[in-house]
Write a protein that holds these residues in place. Structure first.
Motif, PDB file in Angstrom:
ATOM      1  N   UNK A   2      -2.964  14.546 -88.832  1.00  0.00           N
ATOM      2  CA  UNK A   2      -2.681  15.138 -90.421  1.00  0.00           C
ATOM      3  C   UNK A   2      -4.128  15.074 -90.792  1.00  0.00           C
ATOM      4  N   UNK A   3      -4.305  15.321 -92.070  1.00  0.00           N
ATOM      5  CA  UNK A   3      -5.683  15.503 -93.305  1.00  0.00           C
ATOM      6  C   UNK A   3      -5.042  14.081 -93.668  1.00  0.00           C
ATOM      7  N   UNK A   4      -6.194  13.133 -93.385  1.00  0.00           N
ATOM      8  CA  UNK A   4      -5.756  11.936 -94.009  1.00  0.00           C
ATOM      9  C   UNK A   4      -5.890  11.317 -95.881  1.00  0.00           C
ATOM     10  N   UNK A   5      -6.462  12.075 -96.052  1.00  0.00           N
ATOM     11  CA  UNK A   5      -6.617  12.199 -97.822  1.00  0.00           C
ATOM     12  C   UNK A   5      -6.362  13.465 -98.613  1.00  0.00           C
ATOM     13  N   UNK A   6      -5.475  14.098 -98.024  1.00  0.00           N
ATOM     14  CA  UNK A   6      -4.282  15.587 -98.408  1.00  0.00           C
ATOM     15  C   UNK A   6      -5.376  16.356 -98.591  1.00  0.00           C
ATOM     16  N   UNK A   7      -6.103  17.667 -99.248  1.00  0.00           N
ATOM     17  CA  UNK A   7      -7.013  18.795 -99.622  1.00  0.00           C
ATOM     18  C   UNK A   7      -8.432  18.788 -99.647  1.00  0.00           C
ATOM     19  N   UNK A   8      -8.858  18.839 -99.117  1.00  0.00           N
ATOM     20  CA  UNK A   8     -10.039  19.280 -98.607  1.00  0.00           C
ATOM     21  C   UNK A   8     -11.464  20.826 -99.283  1.00  0.00           C
ATOM     22  N   UNK A  13     -17.528  16.073-100.176  1.00  0.00           N
ATOM     23  CA  UNK A  13     -17.876  15.832 -99.110  1.00  0.00           C
ATOM     24  C   UNK A  13     -17.712  13.956 -98.573  1.00  0.00           C
ATOM     25  N   UNK A  14     -17.806  14.009 -97.703  1.00  0.00           N
ATOM     26  CA  UNK A  14     -17.470  12.583 -96.725  1.00  0.00           C
ATOM     27  C   UNK A  14     -17.580  12.914 -95.148  1.00  0.00           C
ATOM     28  N   UNK A  15     -16.432  11.012 -94.722  1.00  0.00           N
ATOM     29  CA  UNK A  15     -16.542  11.339 -93.259  1.00  0.00           C
ATOM     30  C   UNK A  15     -15.725  12.892 -92.992  1.00  0.00           C
ATOM     31  N   UNK A  16     -14.225  12.717 -93.357  1.00  0.00           N
ATOM     32  CA  UNK A  16     -13.550  13.620 -93.257  1.00  0.00           C
ATOM     33  C   UNK A  16     -14.335  15.018 -93.033  1.00  0.00           C
ATOM     34  N   UNK A  17     -14.835  15.047 -94.216  1.00  0.00           N
ATOM     35  CA  UNK A  17     -15.546  16.628 -94.316  1.00  0.00           C
ATOM     36  C   UNK A  17     -16.639  16.799 -93.094  1.00  0.00           C
ATOM     37  N   UNK A  18     -17.329  16.353 -92.679  1.00  0.00           N
ATOM     38  CA  UNK A  18     -17.721  15.425 -91.758  1.00  0.00           C
ATOM     39  C   UNK A  18     -16.482  16.376 -90.200  1.00  0.00           C
ATOM     40  N   UNK A  19     -15.957  15.534 -89.982  1.00  0.00           N
ATOM     41  CA  UNK A  19     -15.502  15.465 -89.165  1.00  0.00           C
ATOM     42  C   UNK A  19     -14.108  17.255 -89.352  1.00  0.00           C
ATOM     43  N   UNK A  61      -8.991  29.052 -98.011  1.00  0.00           N
ATOM     44  CA  UNK A  61     -10.284  28.331 -97.772  1.00  0.00           C
ATOM     45  C   UNK A  61     -10.739  26.786 -98.136  1.00  0.00           C
ATOM     46  N   UNK A  62      -9.433  26.162 -97.810  1.00  0.00           N
ATOM     47  CA  UNK A  62      -8.756  24.606 -98.437  1.00  0.00           C
ATOM     48  C   UNK A  62      -8.485  24.638 -96.740  1.00  0.00           C
ATOM     49  N   UNK A  63      -8.092  23.177 -96.267  1.00  0.00           N
ATOM     50  CA  UNK A  63      -8.547  22.088 -96.123  1.00  0.00           C
ATOM     51  C   UNK A  63      -7.426  21.200 -96.060  1.00  0.00           C
ATOM     52  N   UNK A  64      -5.776  21.819 -96.242  1.00  0.00           N
ATOM     53  CA  UNK A  64      -4.674  20.712 -96.330  1.00  0.00           C
ATOM     54  C   UNK A  64      -4.028  20.018 -94.859  1.00  0.00           C
ATOM     55  N   UNK A  65      -3.080  19.419 -95.068  1.00  0.00           N
ATOM     56  CA  UNK A  65      -2.463  18.617 -93.797  1.00  0.00           C
ATOM     57  C   UNK A  65      -2.232  20.119 -92.875  1.00  0.00           C
ATOM     58  N   UNK A  66      -1.423  21.145 -92.934  1.00  0.00           N
ATOM     59  CA  UNK A  66      -1.694  22.158 -91.996  1.00  0.00           C
ATOM     60  C   UNK A  66      -2.662  22.830 -91.217  1.00  0.00           C
ATOM     61  N   UNK A  67      -3.593  23.005 -92.468  1.00  0.00           N
ATOM     62  CA  UNK A  67      -4.773  23.799 -92.046  1.00  0.00           C
ATOM     63  C   UNK A  67      -5.868  22.426 -90.913  1.00  0.00           C
TER      64      UNK A  67
END
Length: 377
Positions: A2-8, A13-19, A61-67
């Motif tokens: 699951x997406x650790x911080x919700x929605x991107x 920016x940050x580590x989750x975006x880099x992943x 174009x948004x990364x939520x938990x399902x994407x």
């Protein structure tokens, strides 16, 4: 996963975006020359939209938990890891999809090719292992992978899962009485969904669900709502609830919305993954019946049926459909949705479609002609 911080989205920016960027690159959706790794830019959003389109997800174009979960699933290939059944947290991924598709081709019963290693997949693996003289432990390891690669498909005459699903419908009989249907009013709680012209998606969905519940109850159907008036469970919880009831069918109710006020119409969705050729055959049939009944009985624009991999469609064990009944942001559709008489017509359309799933061809009626008083109870 699951997406650790919700929605991107763009600008994050940050580590989750880099992943996320790294995984998109490994999937070939972002070029290796993309050198801004920790910023969610337009190129990343474009790659995400392409991925979502491939996978039957909501294209925003948004990364939520399902994407996020789907991106993680896409990295696995059959043989990359040991596959085993974990009841509390079933494994999912493209490797599981490939395993299920192979087992199905070989004639071993998998309820649905959905990429989730559940109890039915474990049983199919165990049966395959017995047939091959392997330790029948239901776990897919190196020896089982090798055996799967050596064997050619044996099943003929159509997809086995589709044949089993149709036979289950036939065996259930035409009568509605005794069947179980879960009605899922979308959104709820603090999540109102789309809003427009004084209407809230969550309120319309709950009102429609109540009307359908009453009509189904009158036919002897056990009808359950997935949420209360002021509750808003997530899709995984809704799917789990439907599975716990051992329902025959599940109907999820939504309205749509758009920044473009001219967008309008009704659309119905069923589980299907075009990328891997997986679909719910009865779900597709049910979606077509619902769509045609609503279009025949109302003046809503026909936006047709579509295959999607949304969690409620993918994770329910029974055939499930999701309806987007009009746009609350459109003046015509919102005026129709505000009318209680119109909602009665939509409710009747859905109940009639549920009946028609179970009617054999010689007992079926033309679209738009069957009425509640004519249902087989």
């Amino acid at each position: 996963m699951e997406s650790p911080h919700g929605v991107y989205r763009i600008g994050d920016r940050g580590e989750a975006v880099a992943e996320i960027v790294g995984k998109l690159q490994r999937l070939g959706l972002l070029t290796g020359g993309h050198d801004v790794y920790d910023v969610y830019d337009e190129a990343t959003a474009h790659a995400v939209r392409g991925f979502q389109q491939q996978r039957g997800l909501m294209i925003d174009g948004i990364v939520g938990p399902q994407t996020y979960s789907a991106i993680d699933d896409a990295r696995w290939r059959l043989g990359d890891r040991l596959l085993t059944y974990v009841p509390t947290h079933p494994l999912s991924g493209d490797d599981v999809l490939a395993l299920q598709a192979k087992l199905q081709e070989l004639g071993f019963a998998v309820a649905r090719v959905d990429g989730i290693f559940a109890a039915d997949t474990q049983r199919a693996v165990t049966e395959f292992q017995r047939n091959m003289g392997l330790p029948a432990d239901g776990t897919c390891g190196p020896s089982t992978f090798k055996a799967l690669q050596r064997i050619r498909p044996m099943a003929t005459g159509g997809r086995p899962d589709a044949l089993r699903a149709r036979e289950a419908v036939r065996a259930a009989g035409p009568r509605l009485s005794g069947k179980t249907v879960v009605i899922d009013p979308g959104h709820g709680g603090f999540d109102h969904g789309w809003e427009g012209y004084g209407l809230r998606e969550s309120d319309i969905a709950y009102d429609l669900a109540s009307r359908i519940e009453g009509r189904l109850g009158a036919t002897g159907v056990r009808a359950y709502l997935s949420r209360g008036r002021d509750q808003g469970p997530d899709e995984l919880s809704r799917a789990a609830f439907a599975n716990e009831t051992d329902a025959n069918l599940c109907v999820s109710l939504h309205t749509d919305g758009s920044m473009n006020p001219e967008a309008q119409g009704v659309a119905t969705y069923f589980y299907g993954n075009d990328l891997h050729g997986a679909t719910s055959s009865v779900g597709e049939q049910f979606a077509g019946l619902v769509q045609r009944e609503i279009v025949a009985r109302t003046d809503l624009l026909d936006c047709r049926t579509h295959a999607k991999t949304w969690d409620l469609l993918r994770r329910t064990k029974m055939p499930a459909v999701r309806l987007e009944i009009g746009y609350v942001t459109n003046p015509h559709d919102s005026a129709r949705l505000a009318d209680p008489a119109f909602r009665d017509v939509v409710a009747e359309s859905i109940v009639v479609a549920i009946q028609r799933v179970y009617l054999p061809p010689e007992q079926d009626a033309a679209t738009g002609m069957l009425r509640l008083g004519q249902l087989t109870v």
